[in-house]
Design a protein around this motif. Structure first.
Motif, short mmCIF file in Angstrom:
data_model
loop_
_atom_site.label_atom_id
_atom_site.label_comp_id
_atom_site.label_asym_id
_atom_site.label_seq_id
_atom_site.Cartn_x
_atom_site.Cartn_y
_atom_site.Cartn_z
N GLY A 104 73.53 40.83 22.67
CA GLY A 104 73.82 40.66 24.09
C GLY A 104 74.86 41.64 24.58
O GLY A 104 75.28 41.57 25.75
N VAL A 106 75.35 44.92 25.91
CA VAL A 106 74.52 45.99 26.48
C VAL A 106 75.30 46.97 27.34
O VAL A 106 74.71 47.90 27.91
CB VAL A 106 73.36 45.39 27.31
CG1 VAL A 106 72.47 44.51 26.44
CG2 VAL A 106 73.88 44.61 28.52
N SER A 107 76.61 46.83 27.44
CA SER A 107 77.37 47.61 28.41
C SER A 107 77.51 49.08 28.04
O SER A 107 77.82 49.91 28.91
CB SER A 107 78.76 47.01 28.62
OG SER A 107 79.50 47.02 27.42
N THR A 137 61.24 45.62 31.30
CA THR A 137 61.61 44.33 30.74
C THR A 137 60.54 43.30 31.11
O THR A 137 59.75 43.52 32.03
CB THR A 137 62.99 43.87 31.27
OG1 THR A 137 63.38 42.66 30.63
CG2 THR A 137 62.97 43.67 32.77
N ASP A 141 66.80 40.34 34.40
CA ASP A 141 68.10 39.67 34.47
C ASP A 141 69.03 40.64 35.21
O ASP A 141 69.41 41.67 34.66
CB ASP A 141 68.61 39.37 33.06
CG ASP A 141 69.97 38.68 33.02
OD1 ASP A 141 70.80 38.96 33.91
OD2 ASP A 141 70.21 37.89 32.09
N ASP A 143 72.18 40.59 36.13
CA ASP A 143 73.49 40.86 35.53
C ASP A 143 73.36 41.80 34.34
O ASP A 143 74.15 42.75 34.18
CB ASP A 143 74.15 39.55 35.09
CG ASP A 143 74.62 38.69 36.25
OD1 ASP A 143 74.81 39.25 37.35
OD2 ASP A 143 74.77 37.47 36.07
N GLN A 144 72.38 41.55 33.48
CA GLN A 144 72.17 42.41 32.31
C GLN A 144 71.80 43.82 32.74
O GLN A 144 72.36 44.81 32.24
CB GLN A 144 71.07 41.82 31.42
CG GLN A 144 70.75 42.67 30.20
CD GLN A 144 69.42 42.29 29.58
OE1 GLN A 144 68.37 42.40 30.20
NE2 GLN A 144 69.46 41.83 28.34
N GLY A 178 64.28 38.34 25.61
CA GLY A 178 65.21 39.23 26.31
C GLY A 178 64.97 40.69 26.02
O GLY A 178 65.83 41.54 26.28
#
Length: 372
Positions: A104, A106-107, A137, A141, A143-144, A178
């Motif tokens: 999670g 991913v930044s 995707t 999402d 935010d992601q 995801g």
């Protein structure tokens, strides 16, 4: 990713906040909507709004317009070019994405995407000017996706490249859970006659710039080694601080501004980005027939991540050298008369500079010594 809303390609107009009349009509009759099929146009529009500030921060001389059109415009004269040659490069992040998805985190994966493209581009002698991305995707999402694109924008800022657009494809049934995929496209320019490599000659000096770790190649092997080790991504890192997952997600180093400064200083005959194929396969790509790169393996210390990978997998040194960068992310081939000045310039720009060896007669890479 940058400029479009979602829709698996072209069903939604690029970057336009539109709900089709067909959707409204279907809803009023309790019919099937696009959202029922798994595609949320409103989420795509919300994403475009969220990423506009990040894209705006990457604007540079030559940029024209913003996100939302059907294509991106760039003014080469506005960027200062008189007789330009365009150069293009495309790449992805590979299976390093699997670690980002599973953790999670991913930044920073967007920095990898930019680096894999622009570090290649500069090896041709080109200045990266604009960048586009493709993000696919199963379920968007916001935010992601925003975190990923902000990473892309940061990579563009650090390499002086404008994020001018892209595509977000929401494709239910193609990507599960995801999962997502990324691809990047960079366009650059150089003045005619300034392309690299050129004039590589016997006796030229090989200058290495240190990597920041594994970068973005060899991750199918990395994931296999982690599996063999029995460790999870959240386990303490056995070769450094933090978790193993975070350590392996260290982003690819960007060499663009440093390499361009060296090229403009004069004396650079070639550059090799050390990607897939490692130290063994990439330097020969800038060599003319009859010349080889002689590299002294004792001139730098093998970073701990590679030592851990090699020891855990009982990996032979030759296999390590043709799989990973082994601590050297970029190699410059430099005129001997300019080597000292270019090394000092690169060090002043924050690079760890290693005198690796020289150009000799032969073919490929000729190693001396052992990895320390």
């Amino acid at each position: 990713m940058g400029s479009s809303s979602c829709g698996g390609g072209r069903d939604a107009l690029c970057g336009r906040q539109i709900r089709t009349s067909g959707e409204k009509m279907a809803s009023s009759h309790n019919g099937l909507t696009y959202a029922d099929a798994g595609v949320d146009i409103d989420a795509g529009n919300a994403l475009v709004d969220r990423i506009k500030p990040a894209a705006k921060r990457t604007q540079r001389a030559g940029s024209m317009g913003g996100l939302g059109g059907f294509g991106a415009l760039f003014d080469l004269k506005g960027a200062g070019y008189n007789d330009p040659i365009l150069v293009a490069a495309t790449d992805g992040v590979g299976t390093k994405l699997r670690i980002a998805i599973d953790t999670g985190h991913v930044s920073t994966i967007g920095i990898d995407l930019v680096a894999m493209c622009v570090n290649d581009l500069v090896c041709q002698g080109a200045e990266p000017l604009m960048f586009l991305d493709y993000f696919a995707t199963g379920k968007l999402d916001v935010d992601q996706a925003t975190a990923i694109i902000e990473g892309i924008a940061l990579g563009c800022e650090r390499s002086g490249c404008a994020l001018v657009g892209g595509e977000t494809a929401e494709m239910p049934g193609m990507y599960h859970g995801g999962d997502f995929d990324l691809a990047g496209f960079a366009v650059g320019a150089m003045e005619r006659g300034c392309d690299l490599p050129r004039d590589v000659a016997l006796g030229d000096v090989l200058i290495g710039l240190a990597s920041d770790g594994v970068h973005s190649n060899g991750y199918s092997f990395v994931r296999k080694v982690v599996e063999l080790s029995g460790l999870g991504w959240e386990a303490p890192c056995p070769f450094g601080d933090g978790t193993l997952g975070d350590a392996l997600l260290t982003p690819t180093r960007l060499y663009v501004k440093q390499a361009l400064a060296a090229i403009r200083a004069g004396g650079v005959h070639g550059l090799a980005h050390i990607t897939g194929g490692g130290l063994t396969e990439n330097p020969p790509r800038v060599m003319p027939a009859g010349l080889a790169c002689q590299i002294d393996l004792g001139t730098w210390a093998l970073p701990p991540v590679f030592r851990w990978l090699a020891n855990t997998a009982n990996m032979a040194e030759a296999e390590l050298l043709k799989t990973f960068n082994c601590g050297i992310g970029m190699i410059l081939v430099v005129d001997p008369a300019s080597a000292e000045a270019i090394s000092a310039l690169l060090a002043d720009l924050g690079e760890t500079v290693i005198q690796l060896g020289q150009i000799v007669g032969g073919e490929g890479v000729i190693y001396q010594g052992k990895l320390l």
